[in-house]
Design a protein around this motif. Sequence first.
Motif, PDB file in Angstrom:
ATOM      1  N   LYS A   1       0.807  -1.218   0.000  1.00 33.22           N
ATOM      2  CA  LYS A   1       0.000   0.000   0.000  1.00 33.22           C
ATOM      3  C   LYS A   1       0.839   1.266   0.000  1.00 33.22           C
ATOM      4  O   LYS A   1       0.492   2.255  -0.647  1.00 33.22           O
ATOM      5  CB  LYS A   1      -0.946   0.006   1.210  1.00 33.22           C
ATOM      6  N   THR A   2       1.948   1.264   0.740  1.00 30.03           N
ATOM      7  CA  THR A   2       2.753   2.483   0.836  1.00 30.03           C
ATOM      8  C   THR A   2       3.354   2.899  -0.496  1.00 30.03           C
ATOM      9  O   THR A   2       3.150   4.035  -0.935  1.00 30.03           O
ATOM     10  CB  THR A   2       3.858   2.324   1.900  1.00 30.03           C
ATOM     11  N   PRO A   3       4.111   2.012  -1.194  1.00 34.82           N
ATOM     12  CA  PRO A   3       4.645   2.445  -2.495  1.00 34.82           C
ATOM     13  C   PRO A   3       3.551   2.762  -3.498  1.00 34.82           C
ATOM     14  O   PRO A   3       3.699   3.669  -4.321  1.00 34.82           O
ATOM     15  CB  PRO A   3       5.502   1.256  -2.946  1.00 34.82           C
ATOM     16  N   ALA A   4       2.418   2.038  -3.431  1.00 35.79           N
ATOM     17  CA  ALA A   4       1.305   2.305  -4.346  1.00 35.79           C
ATOM     18  C   ALA A   4       0.746   3.708  -4.097  1.00 35.79           C
ATOM     19  O   ALA A   4       0.431   4.448  -5.039  1.00 35.79           O
ATOM     20  CB  ALA A   4       0.209   1.255  -4.172  1.00 35.79           C
TER      21      ALA A   4
ATOM     22  N   GLU B   1      11.903  10.564 -10.665  1.00 35.28           N
ATOM     23  CA  GLU B   1      12.841   9.763  -9.881  1.00 35.28           C
ATOM     24  C   GLU B   1      12.107   8.985  -8.794  1.00 35.28           C
ATOM     25  O   GLU B   1      12.397   7.804  -8.555  1.00 35.28           O
ATOM     26  CB  GLU B   1      13.895  10.679  -9.244  1.00 35.28           C
ATOM     27  N   ILE B   2      11.143   9.629  -8.146  1.00 32.80           N
ATOM     28  CA  ILE B   2      10.353   8.964  -7.103  1.00 32.80           C
ATOM     29  C   ILE B   2       9.574   7.793  -7.698  1.00 32.80           C
ATOM     30  O   ILE B   2       9.542   6.702  -7.122  1.00 32.80           O
ATOM     31  CB  ILE B   2       9.382   9.961  -6.443  1.00 32.80           C
ATOM     32  N   ILE B   3       8.954   8.018  -8.842  1.00 29.87           N
ATOM     33  CA  ILE B   3       8.168   6.969  -9.486  1.00 29.87           C
ATOM     34  C   ILE B   3       9.051   5.764  -9.805  1.00 29.87           C
ATOM     35  O   ILE B   3       8.683   4.611  -9.576  1.00 29.87           O
ATOM     36  CB  ILE B   3       7.497   7.501 -10.771  1.00 29.87           C
ATOM     37  N   GLY B   4      10.251   6.020 -10.309  1.00 30.70           N
ATOM     38  CA  GLY B   4      11.181   4.931 -10.613  1.00 30.70           C
ATOM     39  C   GLY B   4      11.582   4.159  -9.367  1.00 30.70           C
ATOM     40  O   GLY B   4      11.607   2.921  -9.373  1.00 30.70           O
ATOM     41  N   GLN B   5      11.871   4.876  -8.285  1.00 32.45           N
ATOM     42  CA  GLN B   5      12.284   4.234  -7.033  1.00 32.45           C
ATOM     43  C   GLN B   5      11.163   3.372  -6.460  1.00 32.45           C
ATOM     44  O   GLN B   5      11.406   2.250  -6.001  1.00 32.45           O
ATOM     45  CB  GLN B   5      12.693   5.296  -6.017  1.00 32.45           C
ATOM     46  N   GLU B   6       9.952   3.889  -6.467  1.00 37.07           N
ATOM     47  CA  GLU B   6       8.828   3.138  -5.902  1.00 37.07           C
ATOM     48  C   GLU B   6       8.468   1.929  -6.759  1.00 37.07           C
ATOM     49  O   GLU B   6       8.088   0.885  -6.235  1.00 37.07           O
ATOM     50  CB  GLU B   6       7.606   4.051  -5.729  1.00 37.07           C
ATOM     51  N   ALA B   7       8.601   2.077  -8.075  1.00 38.69           N
ATOM     52  CA  ALA B   7       8.341   0.930  -8.965  1.00 38.69           C
ATOM     53  C   ALA B   7       9.367  -0.165  -8.696  1.00 38.69           C
ATOM     54  O   ALA B   7       9.022  -1.352  -8.653  1.00 38.69           O
ATOM     55  CB  ALA B   7       8.404   1.378 -10.424  1.00 38.69           C
ATOM     56  N   ASP B   8      10.628   0.231  -8.503  1.00 35.97           N
ATOM     57  CA  ASP B   8      11.678  -0.742  -8.177  1.00 35.97           C
ATOM     58  C   ASP B   8      11.378  -1.432  -6.848  1.00 35.97           C
ATOM     59  O   ASP B   8      11.600  -2.644  -6.699  1.00 35.97           O
ATOM     60  CB  ASP B   8      13.043  -0.053  -8.093  1.00 35.97           C
ATOM     61  N   HIS B   9      10.908  -0.658  -5.864  1.00 33.16           N
ATOM     62  CA  HIS B   9      10.600  -1.230  -4.550  1.00 33.16           C
ATOM     63  C   HIS B   9       9.472  -2.259  -4.650  1.00 33.16           C
ATOM     64  O   HIS B   9       9.549  -3.336  -4.058  1.00 33.16           O
ATOM     65  CB  HIS B   9      10.199  -0.122  -3.579  1.00 33.16           C
ATOM     66  N   MET B  10       8.433  -1.930  -5.404  1.00 29.78           N
ATOM     67  CA  MET B  10       7.312  -2.869  -5.572  1.00 29.78           C
ATOM     68  C   MET B  10       7.766  -4.135  -6.283  1.00 29.78           C
ATOM     69  O   MET B  10       7.354  -5.242  -5.937  1.00 29.78           O
ATOM     70  CB  MET B  10       6.176  -2.194  -6.342  1.00 29.78           C
ATOM     71  N   ASN B  11       8.647  -3.963  -7.274  1.00 35.40           N
ATOM     72  CA  ASN B  11       9.156  -5.119  -8.001  1.00 35.40           C
ATOM     73  C   ASN B  11       9.994  -6.016  -7.091  1.00 35.40           C
ATOM     74  O   ASN B  11       9.879  -7.242  -7.118  1.00 35.40           O
ATOM     75  CB  ASN B  11      10.006  -4.644  -9.182  1.00 35.40           C
TER      76      ASN B  11
ATOM     77  N   GLU C   1      10.974   1.066   4.104  1.00 35.39           N
ATOM     78  CA  GLU C   1      12.310   1.514   3.725  1.00 35.39           C
ATOM     79  C   GLU C   1      12.515   1.211   2.255  1.00 35.39           C
ATOM     80  O   GLU C   1      12.475   0.069   1.829  1.00 35.39           O
ATOM     81  CB  GLU C   1      13.353   0.783   4.569  1.00 35.39           C
ATOM     82  N   ALA C   2      12.703   2.280   1.473  1.00 34.78           N
ATOM     83  CA  ALA C   2      12.878   2.117   0.032  1.00 34.78           C
ATOM     84  C   ALA C   2      14.044   1.197  -0.248  1.00 34.78           C
ATOM     85  O   ALA C   2      15.107   1.301   0.354  1.00 34.78           O
ATOM     86  CB  ALA C   2      13.104   3.479  -0.625  1.00 34.78           C
ATOM     87  N   GLY C   3      13.857   0.268  -1.187  1.00 36.75           N
ATOM     88  CA  GLY C   3      14.931  -0.640  -1.554  1.00 36.75           C
ATOM     89  C   GLY C   3      15.002  -1.881  -0.694  1.00 36.75           C
ATOM     90  O   GLY C   3      15.826  -2.750  -0.914  1.00 36.75           O
ATOM     91  N   SER C   4      14.142  -1.983   0.310  1.00 37.20           N
ATOM     92  CA  SER C   4      14.142  -3.152   1.182  1.00 37.20           C
ATOM     93  C   SER C   4      12.765  -3.801   1.149  1.00 37.20           C
ATOM     94  O   SER C   4      11.751  -3.132   1.309  1.00 37.20           O
ATOM     95  CB  SER C   4      14.483  -2.735   2.617  1.00 37.20           C
ATOM     96  N   SER C   5      12.743  -5.115   0.945  1.00 42.79           N
ATOM     97  CA  SER C   5      11.459  -5.815   0.881  1.00 42.79           C
ATOM     98  C   SER C   5      11.005  -6.294   2.249  1.00 42.79           C
ATOM     99  O   SER C   5       9.847  -6.633   2.443  1.00 42.79           O
ATOM    100  CB  SER C   5      11.563  -7.021  -0.063  1.00 42.79           C
ATOM    101  N   GLY C   6      11.923  -6.360   3.217  1.00 47.29           N
ATOM    102  CA  GLY C   6      11.568  -6.886   4.531  1.00 47.29           C
ATOM    103  C   GLY C   6      11.419  -8.399   4.521  1.00 47.29           C
ATOM    104  O   GLY C   6      10.881  -8.986   5.456  1.00 47.29           O
TER     105      GLY C   6
END
Length: 203
Positions: free
Chosen positions: A3-6, A30-40, A166-171
Motif C-alpha cells: 500500500k505504501t509504495p502504491a 525519480e520517485i516513481i522509478g524508485q517506488e516501482a523498483d521497490h514494488m518489483n 524503507e525504500a529498496g528493502s522488501s523486509g
Amino acid sequence: EMKTPAAVLKNTAECMREGIHPEKQEHYMEIIGQEADHMNELLNSMLIYTRVTDTFYQLQKEECFLETMAREVSRHYQDVLEKKQISLIWAVDQPLAIRCDRKLMEMVVDNLFSNAVKFCRQGGVIRISLTGSAIRVYNEGEEIPAEEMERIWEPLYRADPSRAYEAGSSGMGLAISAAALKLHGADYGVKNVSGGVEFYVKL
C-alpha cells in the motif's frame, strides 16, 4: 506492505497531472522509478519465499565453499563499506566444502551480509568467521531486544518500527533465509554479543 509504495506512486502521478510544482518534474520521475523498483523487489521476494516454502521444493545440491560465497558477496558492498567507514575482518579456520543449493545459499549469505552492513554503526566493524561448515556474521552496533529475536525471521517483520517502510528493502530477506536454511536442515540463529549482533549458520 504494497500500500505504501502504491500510495506514493498515485500521489506523485497526481502532482504531475495537476502541474503542482512543475519545476520538480524530474524529481517526481525519480520517485516513481524508485517506488516501482521497490514494488518489483517486494513481489520478487514474495515469489521466492512462496517457492522455498513449498512442500515439494527440490534442492539442487552441489559442492560449494562458504568462504568463496562470502568473499564474492562482500565485493558487492565495497562502496557502502567505504561510505560508512566500516572495517571488514575475516577470520577463517579450516573451512570445509559443503553440499548445498548454491543459489539459495548465496542468497542467504547475501542477506546476512546486507543486514550486517545496514545495521553496523558508522566507523564500526563487520567480522566474517568461517570454521568448518559454519559461518558467523558479526556487526558492531545496537543489540536486538530479546523479545524481537524470534520475530525477525517472520515475513515483512522489522524490529525497528521506524523501518516499517524503507525504500529498496522488501523486509523479506531473513524470512527467505530461514526458509532456505530449514530446507537444508541447517542450524541457524542470532544472538547479541559484546558490542553488537551475530548471525550464525552451521550446515
